[in-house]
Motif scaffolding. Structure first.
Motif, PDB file in Angstrom:
ATOM      1  N   ALA A 381       0.829  -1.207   0.000  1.00  0.00           N
ATOM      2  CA  ALA A 381       0.000   0.000   0.000  1.00  0.00           C
ATOM      3  C   ALA A 381       0.866   1.259   0.000  1.00  0.00           C
ATOM      4  O   ALA A 381       0.542   2.249  -0.681  1.00  0.00           O
ATOM      5  N   LEU A 382       1.972   1.237   0.743  1.00  0.00           N
ATOM      6  CA  LEU A 382       2.870   2.397   0.758  1.00  0.00           C
ATOM      7  C   LEU A 382       3.515   2.602  -0.610  1.00  0.00           C
ATOM      8  O   LEU A 382       3.663   3.738  -1.074  1.00  0.00           O
ATOM      9  N   VAL A 383       3.889   1.506  -1.266  1.00  0.00           N
ATOM     10  CA  VAL A 383       4.461   1.595  -2.600  1.00  0.00           C
ATOM     11  C   VAL A 383       3.435   2.159  -3.573  1.00  0.00           C
ATOM     12  O   VAL A 383       3.728   3.057  -4.386  1.00  0.00           O
ATOM     13  N   ASP A 384       2.207   1.660  -3.493  1.00  0.00           N
ATOM     14  CA  ASP A 384       1.156   2.122  -4.409  1.00  0.00           C
ATOM     15  C   ASP A 384       0.851   3.601  -4.220  1.00  0.00           C
ATOM     16  O   ASP A 384       0.479   4.297  -5.176  1.00  0.00           O
ATOM     17  N   ALA A 385       1.010   4.083  -2.990  1.00  0.00           N
ATOM     18  CA  ALA A 385       0.681   5.481  -2.699  1.00  0.00           C
ATOM     19  C   ALA A 385       1.819   6.437  -3.048  1.00  0.00           C
ATOM     20  O   ALA A 385       1.604   7.658  -3.130  1.00  0.00           O
ATOM     21  N   ALA A 386       3.006   5.919  -3.261  1.00  0.00           N
ATOM     22  CA  ALA A 386       4.167   6.787  -3.514  1.00  0.00           C
ATOM     23  C   ALA A 386       4.246   7.131  -5.002  1.00  0.00           C
ATOM     24  O   ALA A 386       4.225   6.234  -5.848  1.00  0.00           O
ATOM     25  N   PRO A 387       4.385   8.390  -5.345  1.00  0.00           N
ATOM     26  CA  PRO A 387       4.417   8.775  -6.761  1.00  0.00           C
ATOM     27  C   PRO A 387       5.681   8.349  -7.487  1.00  0.00           C
ATOM     28  O   PRO A 387       5.695   8.313  -8.721  1.00  0.00           O
ATOM     29  N   ASP A 388       6.731   8.014  -6.751  1.00  0.00           N
ATOM     30  CA  ASP A 388       8.001   7.670  -7.381  1.00  0.00           C
ATOM     31  C   ASP A 388       8.340   6.181  -7.254  1.00  0.00           C
ATOM     32  O   ASP A 388       9.471   5.768  -7.491  1.00  0.00           O
ATOM     33  N   VAL A 400       7.392  -8.225  -1.608  1.00  0.00           N
ATOM     34  CA  VAL A 400       6.811  -7.130  -2.381  1.00  0.00           C
ATOM     35  C   VAL A 400       7.821  -6.731  -3.448  1.00  0.00           C
ATOM     36  O   VAL A 400       8.910  -6.240  -3.136  1.00  0.00           O
ATOM     37  N   CYS A 401       7.464  -6.950  -4.695  1.00  0.00           N
ATOM     38  CA  CYS A 401       8.359  -6.658  -5.816  1.00  0.00           C
ATOM     39  C   CYS A 401       7.970  -5.310  -6.414  1.00  0.00           C
ATOM     40  O   CYS A 401       6.848  -5.131  -6.892  1.00  0.00           O
ATOM     41  N   PHE A 402       8.902  -4.349  -6.385  1.00  0.00           N
ATOM     42  CA  PHE A 402       8.604  -3.014  -6.904  1.00  0.00           C
ATOM     43  C   PHE A 402       9.883  -2.367  -7.414  1.00  0.00           C
ATOM     44  O   PHE A 402      10.985  -2.862  -7.197  1.00  0.00           O
ATOM     45  N   ARG A 403       9.725  -1.246  -8.099  1.00  0.00           N
ATOM     46  CA  ARG A 403      10.887  -0.493  -8.559  1.00  0.00           C
ATOM     47  C   ARG A 403      10.669   0.987  -8.310  1.00  0.00           C
ATOM     48  O   ARG A 403       9.529   1.445  -8.123  1.00  0.00           O
ATOM     49  N   VAL A 404      11.756   1.714  -8.294  1.00  0.00           N
ATOM     50  CA  VAL A 404      11.638   3.166  -8.222  1.00  0.00           C
ATOM     51  C   VAL A 404      11.341   3.664  -9.638  1.00  0.00           C
ATOM     52  O   VAL A 404      11.904   3.185 -10.618  1.00  0.00           O
ATOM     53  N   ARG A 405      10.421   4.623  -9.739  1.00  0.00           N
ATOM     54  CA  ARG A 405      10.048   5.179 -11.033  1.00  0.00           C
ATOM     55  C   ARG A 405       9.630   6.639 -10.851  1.00  0.00           C
ATOM     56  O   ARG A 405       8.446   6.973 -10.797  1.00  0.00           O
ATOM     57  N   PRO A 406      10.610   7.523 -10.733  1.00  0.00           N
ATOM     58  CA  PRO A 406      10.284   8.946 -10.567  1.00  0.00           C
ATOM     59  C   PRO A 406       9.527   9.452 -11.789  1.00  0.00           C
ATOM     60  O   PRO A 406       9.808   9.048 -12.925  1.00  0.00           O
ATOM     61  N   ASP A 415      16.090   0.766 -15.476  1.00  0.00           N
ATOM     62  CA  ASP A 415      16.868  -0.366 -14.978  1.00  0.00           C
ATOM     63  C   ASP A 415      18.157   0.107 -14.329  1.00  0.00           C
ATOM     64  O   ASP A 415      18.520  -0.335 -13.225  1.00  0.00           O
ATOM     65  N   ASP A 416      18.855   1.017 -14.990  1.00  0.00           N
ATOM     66  CA  ASP A 416      20.102   1.525 -14.423  1.00  0.00           C
ATOM     67  C   ASP A 416      19.848   2.279 -13.125  1.00  0.00           C
ATOM     68  O   ASP A 416      20.598   2.135 -12.154  1.00  0.00           O
ATOM     69  N   LEU A 417      18.784   3.072 -13.106  1.00  0.00           N
ATOM     70  CA  LEU A 417      18.443   3.812 -11.892  1.00  0.00           C
ATOM     71  C   LEU A 417      18.166   2.854 -10.740  1.00  0.00           C
ATOM     72  O   LEU A 417      18.646   3.049  -9.609  1.00  0.00           O
ATOM     73  N   ASN A 418      17.419   1.801 -10.996  1.00  0.00           N
ATOM     74  CA  ASN A 418      17.100   0.854  -9.924  1.00  0.00           C
ATOM     75  C   ASN A 418      18.325   0.091  -9.452  1.00  0.00           C
ATOM     76  O   ASN A 418      18.455  -0.203  -8.261  1.00  0.00           O
ATOM     77  N   ARG A 419      19.233  -0.223 -10.367  1.00  0.00           N
ATOM     78  CA  ARG A 419      20.479  -0.860  -9.940  1.00  0.00           C
ATOM     79  C   ARG A 419      21.264   0.064  -9.005  1.00  0.00           C
ATOM     80  O   ARG A 419      21.820  -0.375  -7.990  1.00  0.00           O
ATOM     81  N   ARG A 420      21.303   1.356  -9.362  1.00  0.00           N
ATOM     82  CA  ARG A 420      22.059   2.304  -8.535  1.00  0.00           C
ATOM     83  C   ARG A 420      21.392   2.519  -7.186  1.00  0.00           C
ATOM     84  O   ARG A 420      22.077   2.623  -6.164  1.00  0.00           O
ATOM     85  N   VAL A 462      10.635   2.229   3.367  1.00  0.00           N
ATOM     86  CA  VAL A 462      10.123   2.994   2.227  1.00  0.00           C
ATOM     87  C   VAL A 462      10.709   4.399   2.232  1.00  0.00           C
ATOM     88  O   VAL A 462      11.110   4.923   1.178  1.00  0.00           O
ATOM     89  N   GLU A 463      10.797   5.012   3.399  1.00  0.00           N
ATOM     90  CA  GLU A 463      11.354   6.364   3.478  1.00  0.00           C
ATOM     91  C   GLU A 463      12.804   6.387   3.000  1.00  0.00           C
ATOM     92  O   GLU A 463      13.221   7.307   2.272  1.00  0.00           O
ATOM     93  N   ILE A 464      13.591   5.377   3.391  1.00  0.00           N
ATOM     94  CA  ILE A 464      14.995   5.354   3.009  1.00  0.00           C
ATOM     95  C   ILE A 464      15.139   5.123   1.508  1.00  0.00           C
ATOM     96  O   ILE A 464      15.950   5.777   0.835  1.00  0.00           O
ATOM     97  N   VAL A 465      14.356   4.203   0.956  1.00  0.00           N
ATOM     98  CA  VAL A 465      14.409   3.975  -0.490  1.00  0.00           C
ATOM     99  C   VAL A 465      14.096   5.257  -1.248  1.00  0.00           C
ATOM    100  O   VAL A 465      14.815   5.652  -2.182  1.00  0.00           O
ATOM    101  N   ARG A 466      13.057   5.943  -0.836  1.00  0.00           N
ATOM    102  CA  ARG A 466      12.662   7.166  -1.542  1.00  0.00           C
ATOM    103  C   ARG A 466      13.728   8.258  -1.374  1.00  0.00           C
ATOM    104  O   ARG A 466      13.960   9.055  -2.298  1.00  0.00           O
ATOM    105  N   SER A 467      14.373   8.306  -0.209  1.00  0.00           N
ATOM    106  CA  SER A 467      15.407   9.328   0.003  1.00  0.00           C
ATOM    107  C   SER A 467      16.635   9.102  -0.868  1.00  0.00           C
ATOM    108  O   SER A 467      17.375  10.046  -1.169  1.00  0.00           O
ATOM    109  N   LEU A 468      16.847   7.841  -1.274  1.00  0.00           N
ATOM    110  CA  LEU A 468      18.034   7.510  -2.060  1.00  0.00           C
ATOM    111  C   LEU A 468      17.819   7.710  -3.560  1.00  0.00           C
ATOM    112  O   LEU A 468      18.774   7.643  -4.335  1.00  0.00           O
ATOM    113  N   ILE A 469      16.592   7.919  -3.983  1.00  0.00           N
ATOM    114  CA  ILE A 469      16.319   8.056  -5.414  1.00  0.00           C
ATOM    115  C   ILE A 469      17.087   9.243  -6.017  1.00  0.00           C
ATOM    116  O   ILE A 469      17.638   9.155  -7.111  1.00  0.00           O
ATOM    117  N   ALA A 470      17.154  10.303  -5.270  1.00  0.00           N
ATOM    118  CA  ALA A 470      17.822  11.502  -5.772  1.00  0.00           C
ATOM    119  C   ALA A 470      19.328  11.315  -5.897  1.00  0.00           C
ATOM    120  O   ALA A 470      19.985  12.109  -6.546  1.00  0.00           O
TER     121      ALA A 470
END
Length: 470
Positions: A381-388, A400-406, A415-420, A462-470
């Motif tokens: 649910a947290l993944v579904d609610a996150a815009p990125d 829970v299988c998901f990827r970052v997608r800003p 793919d490269d972004l998710n690896r990083r 979830v907070e840490i994953v989202r903080s690392l996207i940038a």
């Protein structure tokens, strides 16, 4: 110090471990999973082999100092990499007892105590998963060895169908054993087939999509074409998203064509503990062999795999040792579990399993599994609610299988972004979860099986994953 007999402070070393255990375990809720800054401490363990040792107390003091700082704290609540449980208090105490008593659990002749504990633990595990009374098994070192044990018994069965005793004479002169599976087949099953002499590439994979979902019609066509004994592998709990092969349908095919059905339930077998997920393992009671690993969702120490067989006598036929004058024969009442699996001398690994099942019982483990099911849905649910973030699969169990997608990121760069992001997550160390490739897309696949994990750990992840996207 030249001789352990002269080490007068041996008991002091044990007290050091006991004294360190409480503070260390209490710290797990707040520790990062891994602290990269502690890595230089590992140098304290290096150097040449000492000619004159420092004694037990000094050696253990050094080991504890370095270990508690540099170890990966996978027993804590925010380790979501692979599929690794923590160790319950009862299981940890049982494991300490196993080391204290230092039993060779190979034979009844070497330890009646260890043999009896293993017999009870296996019966309790069978009852925990609702398997029929006739099923029997053995404890082994891992999920890989559990698959090895089940597929080893299948190999012996298959040899019989060709009039051969492969335990005595091997595979020479026989055709290749047909092994059929969907696309969820795990590397440990392939490794087991590799060690058994069939080859890791011997598995014929029949998948109906890029995810790996099994193509039942194709498997049935192949079975009809073979018109010969074959082995089917059903995968109960796929490691990327926790999906299941239809075990009951594969059991039907096995019955219709006289095939052996092996179920790799390394962690997914625990779906049987909750009415919400029990339908996922419907048909498991018709499997010829079942593999599972207690260090995952049972939350006991490593080296706690187990295998069950519908015809347990096949274990002795496949793994009984050739005669040696000083060892019990397979039909000797002094025999034991060394004759029922791949290992001979073995530690009393049943003790932590017995201890944790005695401590928490069926209802305690059902409650834990259902809590983890709820946590997985909370994460989804947290993944579904996150815009990125973007979820890539349903969540039938605990992964829970998901990827970052800003927003605005081109598909070709994801793919490269998710690896990083995955690499940054492990380097950061506050939480642990690795990447995989699911349906051709790089993704994260956190698995929730640790008894300590709570909602706050999921939210922090979830907070840490989202903080690392940038």
């Amino acid at each position: 110090m030249t001789d352990p007999l002269l080490d007068v402070d041996g008991e002091g070393a044990l007290r050091q471990v006991s004294d360190a255990a409480g503070p260390y375990l209490a710290s797990l809720a707040d520790r990062p999973v891994h602290d990269p800054a502690a890595a230089p401490l590992l140098a304290d363990l290096a150097g040449d082999l000492p000619d004159k040792g420092e004694g037990a107390a000094a050696a253990v003091r050094r080991l504890l100092s370095v270990g508690t700082a540099t170890a990966t704290h996978s027993a804590g609540p925010r380790f979501f990499h692979f599929v690794i449980g923590g160790v319950t208090p009862a299981a940890l105490a049982g494991d300490w007892t196993a080391s204290l008593l230092d039993q060779n659990a190979a034979f009844r002749a070497s330890s009646t105590f260890a043999t009896e504990v293993e017999t009870v633990a296996l019966r309790w595990l069978r009852d925990l998963f609702g398997l029929p009374e006739g099923y029997g098994g053995a404890l082994v070192a891992s999920a890989t060895f559990a698959n090895f044990t089940g597929l080893g018994a299948a190999t012996h069965w298959w040899g019989e169908r060709h009039g051969a005793d492969v335990a005595a004479d091997g595979l020479v002169g026989l055709p290749r054993m047909p092994v059929l599976s969907g696309g969820y087949v795990h590397a440990s099953s392939r490794k087991a087939l590799q060690m058994l002499g069939h080859g890791r590439e011997s598995v014929e994979v029949y998948a109906r999509d890029a995810i790996g979902r099994v193509d039942l019609a194709a498997i049935e066509r192949r079975l009809a074409e073979l018109d010969a004994p074959a082995v089917l592998i059903a995968n109960a709990g796929e490691v990327n998203a926790g999906d299941f092969d239809p075990v009951a349908d594969l059991a039907d095919l096995a019955a219709r064509y006289g095939a052996w059905l092996h179920v790799d339930g390394a962690f997914g077998l625990f779906a049987a503990l909750s009415p919400r997920t029990a339908p996922l393992v419907s048909g498991i009671e018709r499997a010829d062999s079942i593999a599972c690993d207690a260090h995952k969702w049972l939350n006991v120490p490593y080296e706690s795999g187990f295998a069950f067989l519908r015809e347990p006598a096949r274990l002795a036929a496949a793994f009984g040792m050739p005669g040696a004058a000083y060892l019990p024969a397979p039909d000797d009442p002094r025999g034991g579990y060394a004759l029922l699996g791949p290992e001979s001398s073995r530690r009393a690994r049943a003790l932590p399993i017995w201890a944790t099942l005695a401590a928490y019982g069926r209802s305690g483990y059902q409650a834990m599994v259902e809590r983890h099911l709820d946590l997985a849905q909370h994460l989804a649910a947290l993944v579904d609610a996150a815009p990125d973030l973007e979820r890539l699969a349903d969540v039938p169990l605990c992964i829970v299988c998901f990827r970052v997608r800003p927003p605005g990121t081109p598909e070709a760069e994801l793919d490269d972004l998710n690896r990083r992001v995955g690499a940054a997550l492990l380097a950061d160390g506050r939480v642990f979860a690795g990447t995989t490739v699911y349906g051709g897309r790089v993704a994260l696949r956190p698995a929730i099986v640790n008894w300590r994990t709570t909602e706050s750990d999921i939210e922090e992840f979830v907070e840490i994953v989202r903080s690392l996207i940038a």
